[in-house]
Design a protein around this motif. Structure first.
Motif, PDB file in Angstrom:
ATOM      1  N   ASP A 143       0.859  -1.183   0.000  1.00 26.31           N
ATOM      2  CA  ASP A 143       0.000   0.000   0.000  1.00 26.31           C
ATOM      3  C   ASP A 143       0.896   1.234   0.000  1.00 26.31           C
ATOM      4  OD1 ASP A 143       0.881   0.335   2.686  1.00 26.31           O
ATOM      5  OD2 ASP A 143      -0.745  -0.953   3.390  1.00 26.31           O
ATOM      6  N   ILE A 144       0.297   2.423   0.189  1.00 25.85           N
ATOM      7  CA  ILE A 144       1.120   3.635   0.100  1.00 25.85           C
ATOM      8  C   ILE A 144       2.150   3.705   1.225  1.00 25.85           C
ATOM      9  CG2 ILE A 144      -0.581   5.032  -1.154  1.00 25.85           C
ATOM     10  CD1 ILE A 144      -1.193   6.426   1.553  1.00 25.85           C
ATOM     11  N   HIS A 145       1.941   2.956   2.292  1.00 29.44           N
ATOM     12  CA  HIS A 145       2.862   3.035   3.424  1.00 29.44           C
ATOM     13  C   HIS A 145       4.017   2.050   3.306  1.00 29.44           C
ATOM     14  CE1 HIS A 145      -0.089   5.603   5.327  1.00 29.44           C
ATOM     15  NE2 HIS A 145      -1.004   4.715   5.043  1.00 29.44           N
ATOM     16  N   ALA A 146       3.759   0.911   2.695  1.00 30.59           N
ATOM     17  CA  ALA A 146       4.788  -0.113   2.640  1.00 30.59           C
ATOM     18  C   ALA A 146       4.548  -1.052   1.459  1.00 30.59           C
ATOM     19  CB  ALA A 146       4.800  -0.921   3.940  1.00 30.59           C
ATOM     20  N   SER A 147       5.581  -1.240   0.678  1.00 31.71           N
ATOM     21  CA  SER A 147       5.507  -2.188  -0.432  1.00 31.71           C
ATOM     22  C   SER A 147       5.649  -3.600   0.138  1.00 31.71           C
ATOM     23  CB  SER A 147       6.651  -1.912  -1.405  1.00 31.71           C
ATOM     24  OG  SER A 147       7.892  -2.150  -0.745  1.00 31.71           O
ATOM     25  N   GLU A 190       7.909  -5.655  -0.621  1.00 31.28           N
ATOM     26  CA  GLU A 190       9.346  -5.852  -0.378  1.00 31.28           C
ATOM     27  C   GLU A 190       9.752  -5.276   0.982  1.00 31.28           C
ATOM     28  OE1 GLU A 190       8.042  -4.602  -3.230  1.00 31.28           O
ATOM     29  OE2 GLU A 190       8.320  -6.457  -4.365  1.00 31.28           O
ATOM     30  N   TYR A 191       9.242  -4.085   1.261  1.00 32.32           N
ATOM     31  CA  TYR A 191       9.580  -3.443   2.543  1.00 32.32           C
ATOM     32  C   TYR A 191       8.996  -4.258   3.700  1.00 32.32           C
ATOM     33  CZ  TYR A 191       9.789   0.350   6.049  1.00 32.32           C
ATOM     34  OH  TYR A 191      10.017   1.113   7.164  1.00 32.32           O
ATOM     35  N   HIS A 247      11.110  -7.274   4.271  1.00 37.44           N
ATOM     36  CA  HIS A 247      12.329  -6.910   5.000  1.00 37.44           C
ATOM     37  C   HIS A 247      12.030  -6.691   6.492  1.00 37.44           C
ATOM     38  CE1 HIS A 247      15.968  -4.781   6.137  1.00 37.44           C
ATOM     39  NE2 HIS A 247      15.191  -3.824   6.624  1.00 37.44           N
ATOM     40  N   LEU A 248      10.934  -5.974   6.752  1.00 28.22           N
ATOM     41  CA  LEU A 248      10.601  -5.670   8.150  1.00 28.22           C
ATOM     42  C   LEU A 248      10.283  -6.930   8.951  1.00 28.22           C
ATOM     43  CD1 LEU A 248       8.390  -2.426   7.933  1.00 28.22           C
ATOM     44  CD2 LEU A 248      10.724  -2.619   8.846  1.00 28.22           C
ATOM     45  N   ASP A 303      17.953  -0.165   9.591  1.00 28.13           N
ATOM     46  CA  ASP A 303      17.269  -1.453   9.449  1.00 28.13           C
ATOM     47  C   ASP A 303      15.783  -1.288   9.161  1.00 28.13           C
ATOM     48  OD1 ASP A 303      19.571  -2.846   9.840  1.00 28.13           O
ATOM     49  OD2 ASP A 303      19.225  -3.182  11.982  1.00 28.13           O
ATOM     50  N   THR A 304      15.184  -0.229   9.698  1.00 27.56           N
ATOM     51  CA  THR A 304      13.741  -0.034   9.529  1.00 27.56           C
ATOM     52  C   THR A 304      13.399   1.225   8.758  1.00 27.56           C
ATOM     53  OG1 THR A 304      13.631   1.193  11.594  1.00 27.56           O
ATOM     54  CG2 THR A 304      13.207  -1.190  11.711  1.00 27.56           C
ATOM     55  N   HIS A 362      -2.691  11.849  -0.964  1.00 24.98           N
ATOM     56  CA  HIS A 362      -2.369  11.003  -2.111  1.00 24.98           C
ATOM     57  C   HIS A 362      -3.638  10.660  -2.881  1.00 24.98           C
ATOM     58  CE1 HIS A 362      -0.049   8.012  -4.350  1.00 24.98           C
ATOM     59  NE2 HIS A 362      -1.087   7.214  -4.208  1.00 24.98           N
ATOM     60  N   VAL A 369      -6.853   8.655  -1.695  1.00 26.97           N
ATOM     61  CA  VAL A 369      -6.529   7.435  -0.951  1.00 26.97           C
ATOM     62  C   VAL A 369      -6.366   7.756   0.539  1.00 26.97           C
ATOM     63  CG1 VAL A 369      -4.822   5.583  -0.723  1.00 26.97           C
ATOM     64  CG2 VAL A 369      -5.419   6.459  -2.992  1.00 26.97           C
ATOM     65  N   THR A 377       8.987   9.029   4.811  1.00 24.47           N
ATOM     66  CA  THR A 377       8.395   7.940   5.603  1.00 24.47           C
ATOM     67  C   THR A 377       9.451   6.876   5.857  1.00 24.47           C
ATOM     68  OG1 THR A 377       7.745   6.823   3.578  1.00 24.47           O
ATOM     69  CG2 THR A 377       6.118   8.307   4.565  1.00 24.47           C
ATOM     70  N   GLN A 382       9.460   3.871   4.950  1.00 25.88           N
ATOM     71  CA  GLN A 382       9.721   3.122   3.717  1.00 25.88           C
ATOM     72  C   GLN A 382      10.713   3.864   2.817  1.00 25.88           C
ATOM     73  OE1 GLN A 382       7.230   0.557   0.837  1.00 25.88           O
ATOM     74  NE2 GLN A 382       6.503   2.636   0.518  1.00 25.88           N
ATOM     75  N   TRP A 393      14.179   3.936   4.412  1.00 23.97           N
ATOM     76  CA  TRP A 393      14.806   2.618   4.319  1.00 23.97           C
ATOM     77  C   TRP A 393      15.378   2.404   2.913  1.00 23.97           C
ATOM     78  CZ3 TRP A 393      12.865  -1.745   1.460  1.00 23.97           C
ATOM     79  CH2 TRP A 393      13.649  -2.902   1.619  1.00 23.97           C
ATOM     80  N   GLN A 394      14.548   2.734   1.909  1.00 29.58           N
ATOM     81  CA  GLN A 394      15.036   2.596   0.530  1.00 29.58           C
ATOM     82  C   GLN A 394      16.276   3.459   0.311  1.00 29.58           C
ATOM     83  OE1 GLN A 394      11.375   3.654  -1.328  1.00 29.58           O
ATOM     84  NE2 GLN A 394      10.761   1.537  -1.717  1.00 29.58           N
TER      85      GLN A 394
END
Lengths: 268, 788
Positions: A242-246, A248-249, A252-253, B650-651, B695, B703, B770, B772, B775-776
């Motif tokens: 979703d918009i907060h986390a793919s 893949e993420y 990983h988490l 890590d996060t 968004h 959304v 964010t 995410q 992290w990326q």
């Protein structure tokens, strides 16, 4: 909110009777922390609301031998603050302490949470991670068979969760990565070790709700240490995006949270 | 300084009623016989309305009326307006599409107003809305700037076939090109200023009430500027002439700009109250607020900075595309133009600046001013650029800034603004000291030992507040003058009512304005009442936004107080049988020079009203004065914020470890309230940098339409702020005030992103940063390190 009928039974049997009478249009009200907002937004419109809050004997916490019994109507705050829970399964008390906010914790119940089986709820991870047994007015259901999919459980028509029985583990901990907005679990990992058995349960990440990680469990059975999980990974396939986390993420988490949960369980 | 005068940290007197639930907000207003309105909103981002069949709904229980755009047209009610004319590069006017309060033929965003249902109860109105059968012919939508500007994209308004509202520019292009031609270094950045939802605690609301006996409309509404609302509803929309329309904005629970504008809902409620012969009330729910409150920001920018070999800035070139949404909201056109480009010079000497802005229609909610309005966007551009330019040179970012600071005042920038006063190095020094910058390296090592990345980011911001000199804004396209008015009524026993055109919706005016009165008249705070927010009480007002209430609103009060004291001296002269020139006023007493003869302020007030001592003379009885204050310049609050973050690679979680804010607001009336404003501003700025982002998906569905997906800053997202002040009093207003309401929101975003990019070692991160995204970005950093 649409108009609805409201009943407040005194016994589980009465509640079951009312539920049967309502056919498909009845809905049980426990803490209402999901149901009521959904009704207010007119996204749910049960014709009959059966409030379980006055039903005798549905809440309370008791240690019976090596099992912790928690009544279905027990509020999150009561689990979080219970000396019995804190002593027997501190990881479970900590999980309850981390659900929602104080208002939610003082209304929401364990039975409501698991019967709803929100894919981002915390309790399903504890049930699966501790190998709990869900007791209903009809039978006992092992957690492994209870959570069948997103917002879906093994509960049948007219079946009411009355209590949850948790075997007391040697070590257990829950590590949650909250969704930044809702603070539901974006990824939550519950790790439990009882004898030679190790369970690793993941919530928040799976498209079908809570699930176990056999590979992680096998590694931890060999040696219960975060280092045992080095090199293990979770495939992103089948995880939520979703918009907060793919996906893949999230994958990983899961690895990061699992390690942290193991370390926490070891008191590190 | 007295205990209640200027500079005293007086506790907010209004808080008692707010925290005990005694506030009177618009939703607390109930009129006899009132009906309730519910708006049927478009579920589509872009569609033609083929047919609205309300026959079934009209027959439902409690339904009084169902009104549509056709009814508005039949009553010749005009559309909502944009009050600031922007001209294109070629001198032609911007292209403003029609904005009917209820859709006429077409809907242009999800949440657009299709019909209003007026019923006995809110639930009945809502039930009836579900029974209305609307036939839509859905059209393809453009939900973001890029898709709106594509060749052959769906057209939002026929007047703008390329979806461009205007293409505007500011500055000297030739001089800027010349500066770049001789540059030794050119720093380039692509930036997105993320779209935000304002989220005031109190949602919008309106109660319209028509009195058939007098022909007067009364509108209670959640407004930051009730007189401007009345002006627009009268002169442009045509509800009623001004003397037949009373607008009251009672207690208002936060605005952040979003309650400046005149919206469809209050227009419809006040109009419909005559149509149905009943008061009509509407209160937004939170979902409606997400969908239909004017959003903020939403820029895409490419910026370049030219430097000489010594690292001195030669020029700045900025190209911005601004999303204004589906309709032009009340002041939308001014935000990415005159509230933006004139701030691009920041605190720096920049000889040449050229900025181009293309404003774009999309099928999204209208975008307008939100805390800072244009100035946060400009500050983000300049403060990211100077940071990156310094890093590219391998130069300390603080030293680089200092080298380029404006140090001589007044300073004329190449983009309109004439900075009057400031001491930017003083703020930087103090902030670096408070932030313990010298030990940052040690803290960074400690973090590394724990597997964490630590970064430090500066933001040396400037803003233009005290909005604004009327002639200046008029020449730039504003449809109004931005002066302020005040009236000081002294009662016969010496208590004082101050009627102000400023409007308090959380700022604490009832306290700070009373402090000014206490200071000037030498009377206790509890003898002063501040009255605002009612067009029948206050003579006129331009309202509260742009950090203008202190600098402009209080200056008007100060001017009226001067007149009260002058008149008081005349009255005292008669009462004390002395020459007017021999009367002094000090500490609340009028006295005759060189004697012990004196009268207290209240005694002189009584003399003014009984008029026994000057009956038949030139002097009029009474003690009441008014003033209109038009500022001579903008004010220029400025300061330095330093953010220190620690990132868990890590996060991707960013924790703000330290925040230092040193602001120069000129003269401060109430340091406690000012600090609160700084705190709130930083929280919203951190929200933009780390958490918040509206968004829309490609179909134009929002959304992030609830708190399940839109991340608001919470207490545990923020550290304890270290707030310091420097002060260079503003020379252009009588009080030396610069304004403080927006500073935190303006300063914070680049401070956060500069800190995160410092920690990561590269510039590739967007807001909101964010977990995410961080992290990326941290993965990239690790790959970069591995490659080196």
């Amino acid at each position: 909110m649409y108009a609805f009928n409201y009943q407040r039974p005194k016994t589980v049997r009465q509640a079951a009777g009312l539920l049967a009478k309502a056919g498909g249009d009845g809905k049980l009200l426990a803490g209402g922390q999901t149901l009521l907002p959904t009704m207010k937004q007119r996204l749910a419109s049960p014709a009959m609301l059966i409030d379980l809050n006055q039903v005798d004997g549905m809440s309370g916490i008791e240690l019976k031998g090596r099992n912790l019994h928690i009544g279905a109507m027990t509020k999150h705050a009561d689990v979080a603050n219970s000396h019995v829970v804190k002593t027997a399964i501190p990881g479970l008390a900590a999980l309850a302490e981390g659900i929602g906010d104080p208002a939610v914790r003082n209304r929401g119940t364990i039975g409501g949470s698991i019967a709803n089986n929100d894919p981002a709820a915390d309790y399903p991870a504890a049930c699966l991670g501790l190998g709990a047994t869900i007791v209903t007015n009809k039978r006992k259901i092992p957690a492994d068979e209870f959570f069948t999919g997103m917002f879906d459980t093994a509960l049948e028509e007219g079946e009411i969760v009355t209590k949850v029985i948790f075997p007391v583990p040697q070590k257990a901990a829950y590590e949650k990565f909250p969704n930044p907005a809702s603070r539901y679990a974006m990824v939550g990992v519950f790790v439990g070790k009882k004898g030679s058995d190790v369970r690793v349960a993941v919530t928040g990440a799976g498209a079908n709700g809570v699930f176990r990680l056999p590979e992680f469990e096998a590694a931890l059975k060999t040696r219960f240490n975060a280092k045992s999980l080095d090199g293990l990974s979770v495939p992103a396939d089948g995880l939520n995006g979703d918009i907060h986390a793919s996906p893949e993420y999230r994958a990983h988490l899961i690895g990061v949270m699992a390690k942290r949960a193991v370390s926490k369980a070891l008191g590190k | 300084m007295s205990a209640t005068g200027i500079g005293a940290p007086v506790r907010r007197t209004e808080d008692f009623r707010f925290i005990t639930g005694k506030g009177q907000y618009t939703d607390d207003i109930n009129r006899a016989g009132q009906a309730h309105a519910y708006f049927l909103r478009s579920p589509h981002a872009h569609a033609e309305i083929v047919k609205i069949d309300a026959s079934k709904a009209k027959a439902m229980d409690g339904v009084i009326a169902i009104l549509t755009g056709d009814d508005l047209a039949a009553d010749k009610i005009g559309g909502l307006i944009c009050g600031w004319m922007i001209h294109n590069k070629d001198g032609s006017p911007m292209r403003a599409g029609g904005h009917p309060a209820l859709a006429q033929g077409k809907v242009r965003y999800v949440g657009d107003h299709v019909a209003v249902i007026i019923a006995e109860t809110y639930q009945q109105a809502k039930d009836a809305a579900e029974a209305i059968d609307v036939t839509y012919k859905t059209l393809s939508a453009v939900a973001d700037i890029d898709s709106a500007l594509k060749k052959g994209a769906p057209v939002v308004h026929d007047v703008a076939p390329d979806n461009t509202v205007f293409n505007w520019h500011l500055g000297d292009k030739a001089a800027t090109d010349a500066a770049f031609a001789k540059a030794k270094q050119i720093t380039k950045l692509d930036l997105i200023n993320n779209r935000l939802v304002p989220n005031p605690m109190e949602p919008r609301a309106a109660v319209g009430d028509y009195d058939a006996g007098t022909g007067v409309f009364t509108l209670h509404t959640t407004s930051q500027n009730p007189h401007v609302a009345r002006l627009v509803l009268s002169a442009f929309i045509g509800i009623a002439p001004e003397h037949k329309l009373r607008v009251i904005a009672p207690d208002v629970g936060g605005g952040f700009g979003s309650k400046i504008f005149i919206y469809a809902e209050e227009t419809v409620c006040v109009w419909a109250s005559k149509k149905v012969g009943r008061p009509v009330k509407w209160t937004s729910d939170r979902t409606e607020a997400f969908l239909s409150d004017a959003h903020g920001r939403d820029h895409v920018t490419h910026a370049e900075m030219a430097l000489d070999d010594k690292g001195r800035i030669l020029g700045l070139r900025v190209n911005t595309k601004a999303n204004l949404g589906a309709y032009l909201s009340t002041f939308s056109s001014s935000v990415p133009t005159y509230l933006y480009a004139p701030l691009l010079s920041g605190q720096y000497n920049i000889p040449a600046i050229y900025c181009e802005v293309d404003a774009v229609y999309t099928n999204t909610a209208p975008v307008d001013a939100y805390r800072g309005a244009g100035r946060p966007e400009a500050t983000f551009v300049i403060e990211r650029l100077v940071e990156v330019a310094a890093r590219e040179r391998g130069e300390d970012p603080a030293l680089f800034r200092r080298k380029n600071f404006v140090t001589q005042f007044p300073h004329q920038t190449p983009v309109i603004m004439a900075y009057d006063v400031g001491n930017y190095s003083a703020s930087l020094d103090k902030a670096m000291d408070m932030a313990d910058v010298k030990n940052f390296g040690k803290r960074k090592k400690d973090s590394e030992r724990n597997g964490k990345l630590r970064g430090l980011g500066y933001s040396a911001y400037i803003e233009a507040c005290g909005i604004a000199p009327s002639q200046a804004v008029g020449s730039l396209g504003a449809g109004v003058g931005l002066w302020e008015s005040a009236e000081v009524r002294v009662n016969p026993v010496g208590t004082v009512e101050v009627l102000t055109g400023s409007h308090s919706h959380g700022q604490g005016h009832e306290t700070t304005f009373a402090q000014l009165v206490s200071d000037r008249l030498g009377i206790p705070l509890d003898q002063v009442a501040i009255v605002h927010g009612d067009t029948d009480k206050v003579q006129f007002g331009m309202g509260t936004y742009g950090s203008r209430s202190g600098a402009v609103g209080m200056s008007a009060i100060a001017q009226a107080l001067d007149k009260v004291i002058a008149k008081g001296k005349k009255v005292a002269a008669y009462a004390l049988e002395a020459a007017e020139g021999d009367i002094d006023f000090k500490d609340g007493r009028f006295s005759v020079k060189g004697t012990d003869k004196s009268l207290a302020f209240g005694e002189v007030a009584l003399q003014a009203y009984i008029a026994h001592k000057f009956s038949g003379q030139q002097l009029e009885p009474g003690l009441k004065e008014t003033a209109f204050y038009d500022p001579t310049n903008f004010t220029f609050p400025a300061g330095v914020h330093i953010c220190e973050v620690e990132i868990d690679p890590d996060t991707g979680v960013t924790r703000i470890d330290r925040w230092t804010a040193v602001d120069d607001f000129g003269v401060v009336i109430n340091p406690m309230i000012v600090e609160g404003q700084v705190h709130g501003g930083i929280a919203q700025g951190v929200g933009q940098a780390l958490l918040e982002g509206a968004h829309y998906n490609k179909d134009g569905q929002l959304v992030t339409a609830s708190y399940m997906d839109y991340t608001m800053p919470r207490a545990d997202d923020l550290p304890s702020f270290a707030v310091g002040m420097t002060s260079t009093p503003c020379p252009s207003n009588p009080l030396g005030i610069k304004g403080c309401g927006e500073a935190g929101a303006i300063a914070a975003p680049p401070a956060v992103i500069n800190a995160i990019t410092d920690a990561l070692g590269h510039e590739n991160i967007s807001m909101p940063a964010t977990p995410q995204r961080v992290w990326q970005a941290a993965q990239q950093s690790q790959r970069k390190l591995a490659a080196e």
